[in-house]
Design an enzyme around this catalytic site. Sequence first.
Site, short mmCIF file in Angstrom:
data_model
loop_
_atom_site.label_atom_id
_atom_site.label_comp_id
_atom_site.label_asym_id
_atom_site.label_seq_id
_atom_site.Cartn_x
_atom_site.Cartn_y
_atom_site.Cartn_z
N GLY A 184 0.81 -1.22 0.00
CA GLY A 184 0.00 0.00 0.00
C GLY A 184 0.84 1.26 0.00
N GLU A 185 2.12 1.16 -0.39
CA GLU A 185 3.02 2.30 -0.19
C GLU A 185 2.76 3.50 -1.09
OE1 GLU A 185 3.79 -0.67 -1.42
OE2 GLU A 185 5.77 -0.74 -2.34
N ARG A 196 47.62 17.77 3.11
CA ARG A 196 47.19 17.96 4.50
C ARG A 196 48.41 18.19 5.38
NH1 ARG A 196 41.84 18.78 3.70
NH2 ARG A 196 40.79 16.94 2.84
N LEU A 241 -10.16 23.03 -29.12
CA LEU A 241 -8.74 22.66 -29.26
C LEU A 241 -8.33 21.56 -28.29
CD1 LEU A 241 -7.16 26.24 -29.56
CD2 LEU A 241 -7.87 24.71 -31.40
N VAL A 247 -9.85 19.03 -24.60
CA VAL A 247 -10.86 18.74 -23.59
C VAL A 247 -10.19 17.97 -22.46
CG1 VAL A 247 -12.94 17.40 -23.12
CG2 VAL A 247 -12.73 18.61 -25.27
N ASP A 298 5.83 21.02 -14.56
CA ASP A 298 4.87 20.21 -15.29
C ASP A 298 5.33 19.93 -16.70
OD1 ASP A 298 2.57 18.71 -15.55
OD2 ASP A 298 1.35 20.41 -16.17
#
Length: 614
Positions: free
Chosen positions: A111-112, A245, A310, A312, A428
């Site tokens: 159910g994730e 170093r 154009l 729907v 988007d």
Amino acid sequence: MKYFIELMKNCVETVLVFTAFFPFFPCPFELPRSKELIHDAILDNDFMKNLELSQIQEIVDCMYPVDYGEDACIIKEGDVGSLVYVMEEGKVEVTKEEMKLCTMGPGRVFGELAILYNCTRTATVRTLTHVKLWAIDRQCFQTIMMRTGLIKHAEYMDFLKSVPTFKNLTEETLNKLSDVMEETHYDDGEFIIRQGAMGDTFFIISKGMVNVTQEDPASHEPVLLREMTRGDWFGERALQGEDVRTANVVAVDSVTCLVIDRDSFKHLIGGLEDVSNKGYEDAELKAKYEAENAFFSSLKLTDFNIIDTLGVGGFGRVELVQLKNEDAKTFAMKILKKRHIVDTRQQEHIRSEKHIMTDAHCDFIVRLYRTFKDSKYLYMLMEACLGGELWTILRDRGSFDDSTTRFYTGCVVEAFAYLHAKGIIYRDLKPETSSWTAYHKLKVDFGFAKKIGYCKKTWTFCGTPEYVAPEIILNKGHDVSADYWSLGILMYELLTGSPPFTGLDPMKTYNVILRGIDMIEFPKKVTKNAANLIKKLCRDNPIERLGNLKNGVKDIQKHKWFEGFNWEGLKKGTLTPPISPNVSSATDTSNFDSFPEDTDEPPPDDNSGWDYDF
Ligand SMILES: *[C@@H]1O[C@H](CO)[C@@H](O)[C@H](O)[C@H]1NC(C)=O
Ligand SMILES: *[C@@H]1O[C@H](CO)[C@@H](O)[C@H](O)[C@H]1NC(C)=O
Ligand SMILES: *[C@@H]1O[C@H](CO)[C@@H](O)[C@H](O)[C@H]1NC(C)=O
Ligand SMILES: *[C@@H]1O[C@H](CO)[C@@H](O)[C@H](O)[C@H]1NC(C)=O
């Protein structure tokens, strides 16, 4: 720890609500053995295993027990769900459209998808025996994901602000840095850095203590110089280009450090100043926009004739309309059912779409001239792009060659550059509905764009599954870099005809996305340079994505794959497009599919006032 307490309170409340429904629950403070089982089950799950250990720990702590008897329905296909379950005991059967898929035993998560967003169940789960489950709901899950992300971010910010080397950096740069820092753990006695070794990494201690030692030139024995603790840092010279170093740093007990490497550091610092994409709006243009605005403000809905449909969708429809007294002036009128907007809780989205589009004056973004409203509908009067949707052309041709894809990708890059400079993420991108070809340009249309400001993040789950970036799936918060991810996906889809990450259902798609672009085998027809750009756009870590680095979109424009591309021509509109849609007149709708009449008349919805600024 303030956050944690609040969080626990939240989850306990959820538990109480549910125990009220199911009064026979055992005490929610379960035995350690169950916790271990839940923990292991989560680590075994394709999606959940991608979460951070601290997040998994909190999820385990917040799960509560649920029991079902034999032959009971836990999840029903088609229902709206909000719980994810881990099974501790028993056996269940999974079916889809009456077909048996499998049975599952203890240690499985199911159910994730429901904890990611509000959706319907894709299969039915029935018990075969008595079963014992543990559950958590979406709200609790998302609170954990967001809080842990926010807490971590705030902690990192505090650290960074306390480091003198970073004192002169802006808040935005620090924000980016704290995103790129990685936590690393060291055990007692482990050398974090070693004298004389090469290194390009900078460390800040977030937990524990270290010894700093230097070799004594005479005895060659290490001599303790000092101890350092939480909030101290070392290795900063590496950031300025010194590789060797000069001391040892050794962990005392267990130590946690935040780590940044020189490359990430260089990419970020100094990069954020050049948000100089503002050349779009000068005085002359402003006058033009004002004149345009005056013209459209004077119009009424009754001034238009409808010519053809154009598009729907569930939201309503898009009609081609024409000014009654000026035949050659046509527009696309988006007509949205108010009832539907309210039912799907899209009021905020629609308002945000309106504001962003009204302000967007960019050749690569569809113009919104003005809006109207009545008791049943909202109307958006937009520029008509009669070339049709990019999706329609892609469908007809199967896929595009390199130069066609380059042209369309270039258009989207320009649109992103414009939007991102204004602090807007688009969110988007996909070949359907969102991208339209006008006479010779690709323009993007809106839906999920959101204004977030610079370097801020947002947490809404949205987008098309195939185009969603991994940080959105993992609820880490996302920013403009999610757009560059989707740009990589679009490129791939245009070149091959289908997106790189696909699955039989959204959850499977998400799991494929989380595995990363490196697991995808590119078809031969995708050239090396194209594949290289796609991979650079689709990096798992948003901070490493091309477009989101120091030089912004310039890095994309300068990429090998765009070598020789005429960006100036594209901007000026002089570049010949690879595909010229045939548009014979301002009323030619032949590039669109035909749509049936919409006979579904929505009920009025005008008493809540949410549409006040339309
Ligand atoms: C989830 O979606 C359903 C139907 O789309 C809706 O009825 C329900 O109110 C939504 N729940 C939430 C919490 O948004
Ligand atoms: C910060 O800026 C000030 C003034 O510009 C300068 O004097 C100082 O050295 C800078 N500090 C660091 C750590 O770069
Ligand atoms: C750190 O320094 C202290 C003091 O010299 C010493 O007792 C300890 O053993 C050192 N720890 C490590 C891991 O080097
Ligand atoms: C436009 O029309 C010409 C001639 O009929 C045709 O060759 C061309 O493929 C058409 N273009 C598109 C995009 O359909």
